[in-house]
Design a protein around this motif. Structure first.
Motif: not given
Length: 425
Positions: A110-114, A298-303
């Motif tokens: 879900w996070i990655l799709d936001q 951006d930061g959270v998804c990258a990690q």
């Protein structure tokens, strides 16, 4: 909908297999877990879809115990953020557990799709988890396996609720619990240190979940080769025992002080001083306006993509071996010498079968020593360590537990596979 069978272990009340197939169409296996197979089931009269978990009695006492335990716990609970039990059938050979079917995505997906993701989104997720856990704790139920993989959106609608699944490790807290149980990266210090424990272990796990959702990194990691299970787990446990984590830059630079304060209170090393689920619900980051609305996607998804892209991999081998090491000291203390020698030989053979090393004895001694020394002088409450922490390597999310203290068979666990389509109880 009435339960197909309500008396566990009463041979006179066994269901016939035809009672299951007359009511439901069972599709193909969509997931295989440590103790059971999971199907998508369709009720013939209504066409409604459910999840069906099938436990085979012939697979052993551990499997039978897990099935009975899940049935007992799920019959006790009714909460909007917990997948609900629908039906139970117990035949002479199987346990069939039918549950609501959650069709939404896991939180990571879900996070990655936001397009936009902030602390407020994380606060909404954690609030729902805390409310469900506070409800469980009011019934003296300890989940014991809270982790991101067991949190899923109920459906794919925009404002879907979060639901908690997987209750086969849950336990009624009739006195403090001793047997090690759970997923390595989410284990509380008291579990790693082989102390008696209870409901606070769930709050620690929520702290780990919150840490990951805000930074994309796990709070505890070990830089050793992931395939070097012995050293990896020994060092990981040492860090958990000491509360050896920090809010390292740049991943936490944009995170509010209120969020950090709640994480610190949830991940308090001393279980008696740890914040409860009910208390955490009243925290300003959950119930007030302290959660920032700044976009941190951006930061959270990258990690997340770096650390957890392989989240459905190499699942149970390392968890099985580490649980053997956690339990080994306890078994040695209570079992006769000949029994212990036999168990050690059996465990070594099983471990060899899944290509693990033969250093279990050394690792057991090291972990026991770590538990004895580190738990005697834990880190000061709320004080993160000063050393820098780089991004963590991915580590397998898996769990194992056996109430009688025996280790889960490594060969069985190694065969575990997981499909990403539906989330089940």
């Amino acid at each position: 909908m009435p339960f197909g069978c309500v008396t566990l272990g009463d041979k006179k009340d066994y269901n016939q297999p035809s009672e299951v197939t007359d009511r439901y169409d069972l599709g193909q296996v969509i997931k295989t877990e440590e103790f059971c197979e999971i199907f998508r089931a369709k009720e013939k009269t209504t066409g409604k879809l459910y999840t069906c978990k099938k436990f085979l009695k012939r697979d052993g006492r551990k499997v039978r115990k897990a099935a009975k335990n899940e049935i007992i716990i799920l019959k006790m609970v009714k909460h909007p953020n917990i997948l609900q039990l629908v039906d139970v059938y117990i035949t002479r050979k199987e346990y069939f557990i039918f549950l609501e079917l959650a069709t939404g995505r896991e939180v990571f997906d879900w996070i990655l799709d936001q397009g936009y993701y902030s602390e407020k989104d994380t606060s909404n997720v954690i609030r729902q988890v805390l409310e469900a856990v506070a409800y469980l704790h009011s019934l003296k139920i300890v989940h014991r396996n809270l982790k991101l993989e067991n949190l899923v959106y109920y459906n794919r609608l925009k404002n879907s609720k979060i639901v908690i699944s997987d209750f086969h490790l849950a336990k009624l807290e009739n006195g403090l619990i001793k047997e090690p149980c759970g997923t390595p990266e989410y284990l509380a210090p008291e579990v790693v240190g082989r102390q008696r424990y209870g409901r606070p272990v769930d709050c620690w796990a929520i702290g780990v979940i919150m840490y990951i959702l805000l930074s994309g990194n796990p709070p505890f990691y070990e830089e050793a080769d992931e395939d070097d299970y012995e050293n990896h787990d020994k060092n990981l446990f040492r860090k958990i025992l000491a509360g050896d984590y920090e809010f390292d830059p740049p991943y936490w630079d944009d995170i509010s002080q209120a969020a950090k304060e709640l994480v610190t209170r949830l991940m308090e090393v001393e279980q008696d001083q740890r914040i409860t689920a009910e208390e955490a619900i009243s925290h300003e980051w959950i119930s007030g306006n302290a959660a920032s609305d700044k976009n941190i996607k951006d930061g959270v998804c990258a990690q997340i993509e770096k650390n957890f892209a392989r989240a459905k991999w190499k699942k149970a081998v390392r968890v099985t071996t580490l649980m053997k090491r956690l339990r080994a000291p306890e078994q040695t203390e209570t079992a006769p010498a000949t029994t212990a020698a036999t168990a050690a030989t059996t465990a070594a053979a099983a471990t060899t079968a899944v290509a693990t090393t033969t250093a279990a004895t050394t690792a057991t001694a090291a972990i026991a020593a770590t538990a004895a020394t580190d738990t005697a002088a834990p880190a000061a409450p709320g004080t993160p360590p000063a050393t820098a922490q780089p991004p963590a390597p991915a580590t397998p999310p898996a769990a194992t537990c056996n109430g009688d203290g025996a280790a889960t068979a490594a060969a069985d666990a190694a065969a575990t596979t997981e499909a990403p389509s539906e989330q089940t109880g």
